[in-house]
Design a protein around this motif. Sequence first.
Motif, PDB file in Angstrom:
ATOM      1  N   ALA A 155      40.768  91.333  46.672  1.00  0.00           N
ATOM      2  CA  ALA A 155      41.498  90.734  47.789  1.00  0.00           C
ATOM      3  C   ALA A 155      41.448  91.662  49.002  1.00  0.00           C
ATOM      4  O   ALA A 155      41.226  91.214  50.131  1.00  0.00           O
ATOM      5  CB  ALA A 155      42.942  90.458  47.374  1.00  0.00           C
ATOM      6  N   GLN A 156      41.644  92.945  48.779  1.00  0.00           N
ATOM      7  CA  GLN A 156      41.573  93.921  49.871  1.00  0.00           C
ATOM      8  C   GLN A 156      40.163  94.024  50.425  1.00  0.00           C
ATOM      9  O   GLN A 156      39.959  94.085  51.636  1.00  0.00           O
ATOM     10  CB  GLN A 156      42.039  95.292  49.373  1.00  0.00           C
ATOM     11  N   TYR A 157      39.191  94.029  49.514  1.00  0.00           N
ATOM     12  CA  TYR A 157      37.787  94.183  49.916  1.00  0.00           C
ATOM     13  C   TYR A 157      37.330  93.027  50.804  1.00  0.00           C
ATOM     14  O   TYR A 157      36.718  93.233  51.857  1.00  0.00           O
ATOM     15  CB  TYR A 157      36.911  94.279  48.668  1.00  0.00           C
ATOM     16  N   LEU A 158      37.638  91.801  50.388  1.00  0.00           N
ATOM     17  CA  LEU A 158      37.202  90.630  51.156  1.00  0.00           C
ATOM     18  C   LEU A 158      37.945  90.504  52.484  1.00  0.00           C
ATOM     19  O   LEU A 158      37.418  89.934  53.435  1.00  0.00           O
ATOM     20  CB  LEU A 158      37.369  89.364  50.327  1.00  0.00           C
ATOM     21  N   LYS A 159      39.144  91.033  52.533  1.00  0.00           N
ATOM     22  CA  LYS A 159      39.868  91.040  53.807  1.00  0.00           C
ATOM     23  C   LYS A 159      39.163  91.978  54.791  1.00  0.00           C
ATOM     24  O   LYS A 159      39.072  91.682  55.998  1.00  0.00           O
ATOM     25  CB  LYS A 159      41.306  91.498  53.581  1.00  0.00           C
ATOM     26  N   LEU A 160      38.638  93.091  54.274  1.00  0.00           N
ATOM     27  CA  LEU A 160      37.938  94.056  55.118  1.00  0.00           C
ATOM     28  C   LEU A 160      36.503  93.646  55.404  1.00  0.00           C
ATOM     29  O   LEU A 160      35.993  93.867  56.506  1.00  0.00           O
ATOM     30  CB  LEU A 160      37.947  95.438  54.438  1.00  0.00           C
ATOM     31  N   TYR A 161      35.846  93.039  54.405  1.00  0.00           N
ATOM     32  CA  TYR A 161      34.416  92.727  54.516  1.00  0.00           C
ATOM     33  C   TYR A 161      34.163  91.267  54.115  1.00  0.00           C
ATOM     34  O   TYR A 161      33.611  90.978  53.050  1.00  0.00           O
ATOM     35  CB  TYR A 161      33.602  93.673  53.628  1.00  0.00           C
ATOM     36  N   PRO A 162      34.552  90.329  54.948  1.00  0.00           N
ATOM     37  CA  PRO A 162      34.466  88.901  54.600  1.00  0.00           C
ATOM     38  C   PRO A 162      33.044  88.354  54.494  1.00  0.00           C
ATOM     39  O   PRO A 162      32.852  87.255  53.982  1.00  0.00           O
ATOM     40  CB  PRO A 162      35.233  88.218  55.736  1.00  0.00           C
ATOM     41  N   LEU A 191      23.295 101.068  49.918  1.00  0.00           N
ATOM     42  CA  LEU A 191      23.754  99.748  50.355  1.00  0.00           C
ATOM     43  C   LEU A 191      25.199  99.878  50.833  1.00  0.00           C
ATOM     44  O   LEU A 191      26.088 100.207  50.058  1.00  0.00           O
ATOM     45  CB  LEU A 191      23.676  98.750  49.201  1.00  0.00           C
ATOM     46  N   PRO A 192      25.461  99.602  52.115  1.00  0.00           N
ATOM     47  CA  PRO A 192      26.816  99.799  52.650  1.00  0.00           C
ATOM     48  C   PRO A 192      27.896  99.027  51.904  1.00  0.00           C
ATOM     49  O   PRO A 192      29.001  99.521  51.717  1.00  0.00           O
ATOM     50  CB  PRO A 192      26.679  99.306  54.099  1.00  0.00           C
ATOM     51  N   GLN A 193      27.569  97.796  51.461  1.00  0.00           N
ATOM     52  CA  GLN A 193      28.591  96.989  50.780  1.00  0.00           C
ATOM     53  C   GLN A 193      28.984  97.595  49.432  1.00  0.00           C
ATOM     54  O   GLN A 193      30.127  97.469  48.992  1.00  0.00           O
ATOM     55  CB  GLN A 193      28.107  95.541  50.606  1.00  0.00           C
ATOM     56  N   VAL A 194      28.030  98.262  48.770  1.00  0.00           N
ATOM     57  CA  VAL A 194      28.324  98.908  47.487  1.00  0.00           C
ATOM     58  C   VAL A 194      29.148 100.172  47.719  1.00  0.00           C
ATOM     59  O   VAL A 194      30.151 100.418  47.031  1.00  0.00           O
ATOM     60  CB  VAL A 194      27.014  99.253  46.744  1.00  0.00           C
ATOM     61  N   LYS A 195      28.736 100.957  48.688  1.00  0.00           N
ATOM     62  CA  LYS A 195      29.460 102.196  49.000  1.00  0.00           C
ATOM     63  C   LYS A 195      30.902 101.888  49.413  1.00  0.00           C
ATOM     64  O   LYS A 195      31.837 102.596  49.034  1.00  0.00           O
ATOM     65  CB  LYS A 195      28.733 102.948  50.110  1.00  0.00           C
ATOM     66  N   ALA A 196      31.079 100.806  50.193  1.00  0.00           N
ATOM     67  CA  ALA A 196      32.421 100.423  50.642  1.00  0.00           C
ATOM     68  C   ALA A 196      33.287 100.014  49.459  1.00  0.00           C
ATOM     69  O   ALA A 196      34.480 100.338  49.404  1.00  0.00           O
ATOM     70  CB  ALA A 196      32.330  99.284  51.654  1.00  0.00           C
ATOM     71  N   PHE A 197      32.714  99.291  48.486  1.00  0.00           N
ATOM     72  CA  PHE A 197      33.479  98.874  47.307  1.00  0.00           C
ATOM     73  C   PHE A 197      33.895 100.089  46.490  1.00  0.00           C
ATOM     74  O   PHE A 197      35.050 100.188  46.048  1.00  0.00           O
ATOM     75  CB  PHE A 197      32.659  97.920  46.445  1.00  0.00           C
ATOM     76  N   LEU A 198      32.980 101.006  46.295  1.00  0.00           N
ATOM     77  CA  LEU A 198      33.274 102.218  45.529  1.00  0.00           C
ATOM     78  C   LEU A 198      34.396 103.017  46.191  1.00  0.00           C
ATOM     79  O   LEU A 198      35.330 103.480  45.525  1.00  0.00           O
ATOM     80  CB  LEU A 198      32.013 103.065  45.400  1.00  0.00           C
ATOM     81  N   THR A 199      34.334 103.142  47.507  1.00  0.00           N
ATOM     82  CA  THR A 199      35.371 103.867  48.249  1.00  0.00           C
ATOM     83  C   THR A 199      36.729 103.190  48.089  1.00  0.00           C
ATOM     84  O   THR A 199      37.757 103.850  47.886  1.00  0.00           O
ATOM     85  CB  THR A 199      35.001 103.943  49.741  1.00  0.00           C
ATOM     86  N   LEU A 200      36.734 101.855  48.149  1.00  0.00           N
ATOM     87  CA  LEU A 200      37.993 101.117  48.016  1.00  0.00           C
ATOM     88  C   LEU A 200      38.587 101.269  46.623  1.00  0.00           C
ATOM     89  O   LEU A 200      39.805 101.426  46.469  1.00  0.00           O
ATOM     90  CB  LEU A 200      37.769  99.637  48.346  1.00  0.00           C
ATOM     91  N   VAL A 201      37.747 101.244  45.589  1.00  0.00           N
ATOM     92  CA  VAL A 201      38.237 101.417  44.213  1.00  0.00           C
ATOM     93  C   VAL A 201      38.876 102.798  44.062  1.00  0.00           C
ATOM     94  O   VAL A 201      39.968 102.935  43.499  1.00  0.00           O
ATOM     95  CB  VAL A 201      37.088 101.247  43.195  1.00  0.00           C
ATOM     96  N   ARG A 202      38.194 103.820  44.568  1.00  0.00           N
ATOM     97  CA  ARG A 202      38.745 105.177  44.479  1.00  0.00           C
ATOM     98  C   ARG A 202      40.105 105.265  45.182  1.00  0.00           C
ATOM     99  O   ARG A 202      41.066 105.837  44.658  1.00  0.00           O
ATOM    100  CB  ARG A 202      37.790 106.167  45.138  1.00  0.00           C
ATOM    101  N   THR A 203      40.183 104.672  46.369  1.00  0.00           N
ATOM    102  CA  THR A 203      41.423 104.710  47.144  1.00  0.00           C
ATOM    103  C   THR A 203      42.537 103.978  46.413  1.00  0.00           C
ATOM    104  O   THR A 203      43.670 104.460  46.328  1.00  0.00           O
ATOM    105  CB  THR A 203      41.203 104.061  48.520  1.00  0.00           C
ATOM    106  N   PHE A 204      42.216 102.805  45.845  1.00  0.00           N
ATOM    107  CA  PHE A 204      43.207 102.011  45.115  1.00  0.00           C
ATOM    108  C   PHE A 204      43.745 102.776  43.910  1.00  0.00           C
ATOM    109  O   PHE A 204      44.955 102.831  43.686  1.00  0.00           O
ATOM    110  CB  PHE A 204      42.572 100.698  44.674  1.00  0.00           C
ATOM    111  N   VAL A 205      42.843 103.358  43.145  1.00  0.00           N
ATOM    112  CA  VAL A 205      43.258 104.074  41.927  1.00  0.00           C
ATOM    113  C   VAL A 205      44.100 105.298  42.279  1.00  0.00           C
ATOM    114  O   VAL A 205      45.129 105.564  41.650  1.00  0.00           O
ATOM    115  CB  VAL A 205      42.025 104.493  41.102  1.00  0.00           C
ATOM    116  N   ASN A 206      43.705 106.026  43.305  1.00  0.00           N
ATOM    117  CA  ASN A 206      44.469 107.219  43.706  1.00  0.00           C
ATOM    118  C   ASN A 206      45.859 106.858  44.207  1.00  0.00           C
ATOM    119  O   ASN A 206      46.828 107.604  44.019  1.00  0.00           O
ATOM    120  CB  ASN A 206      43.714 107.982  44.797  1.00  0.00           C
ATOM    121  N   ALA A 207      45.959 105.685  44.841  1.00  0.00           N
ATOM    122  CA  ALA A 207      47.253 105.256  45.388  1.00  0.00           C
ATOM    123  C   ALA A 207      48.197 104.730  44.317  1.00  0.00           C
ATOM    124  O   ALA A 207      49.410 104.651  44.526  1.00  0.00           O
ATOM    125  CB  ALA A 207      47.033 104.177  46.446  1.00  0.00           C
ATOM    126  N   ASN A 208      47.623 104.356  43.172  1.00  0.00           N
ATOM    127  CA  ASN A 208      48.448 103.769  42.108  1.00  0.00           C
ATOM    128  C   ASN A 208      48.585 104.681  40.894  1.00  0.00           C
ATOM    129  O   ASN A 208      49.004 104.251  39.850  1.00  0.00           O
ATOM    130  CB  ASN A 208      47.841 102.414  41.692  1.00  0.00           C
TER     131      ASN A 208
END
Length: 285
Positions: free
Chosen positions: A111-118, A268-285
Amino acid sequence: MKVDDYKLLVTLDETRTLRRAAEKLFISQPAVSQRLKSIEDEWGVKIFVRTKKELYVTGEGEKIIEHARSVVERESLVKEYIRINQNSIQGNLSIGVSSLIGHTILPEILAQYLKLYPNVNIKIKVGSSQQIINEQNDFHICIVRGNRILNKQNELLFVDRHYLVTPKTTDDEKRLPIIEFQADPIYISEIEQFFERRFNRKYDSQIKVDQIATCRALLLEGIGMTVLPEIVVEGFDSTQFNIDEVLYEERPITRDTYIAFDRSVLELPQVKAFLTLVRTFVNAN
């Protein structure tokens, strides 16, 4: 033909003289004349009739120039699109995740990813960790539990402790059927030994499920008891369920969750962006 050859034909059609075309393209007049001859040789027809005053387009030339103009216009549109979107993230992203991840944290991350990268098109496969490992070459990113994936870059996302979940409505835990969630043999073996020590009876999983949603639904209906990872237990109401940490030989039973990928896909920017978001999500939770 090169795009520059098509541009030359369009420019010649617009200027109708070799001299003015040469000036507009910043090349010499002999070079224009030589390139036009090569283009006409390639097509096998005269595109322009040359006179001392100007160039006249032949019948065949009209069709060729129309095609040339289309090529030049399409190239211009593509370049403009790239210029506008060069810093945006788009394309395709394929993800393979274990069912536990697919039913817990993945929806919120997406949900966060698609909001950022529709503009990214996403393909998801949810299955057992072993299924994802077997089909690893189909995915840009894999998220699996238990073991790392060989020949890939693996990053530890988090480590789950485990808890025995039983409904408070029951008077005798020992009589509750055991629900077994799909997992690797070593993990199941540790749970078996925990049950046998805790309840002094042989471990016998009467109900086996491969989806965490099914396991959760059974528990909410008061059907059975089970051991669940911390990531799932957080959603249970402690007023309705007994939740006790599972220990094996006086230590917590834990299970690792990894995100795995080939380093090359990070280009691939879309892959790198997803990986970054997963790391951020896990660290925040």
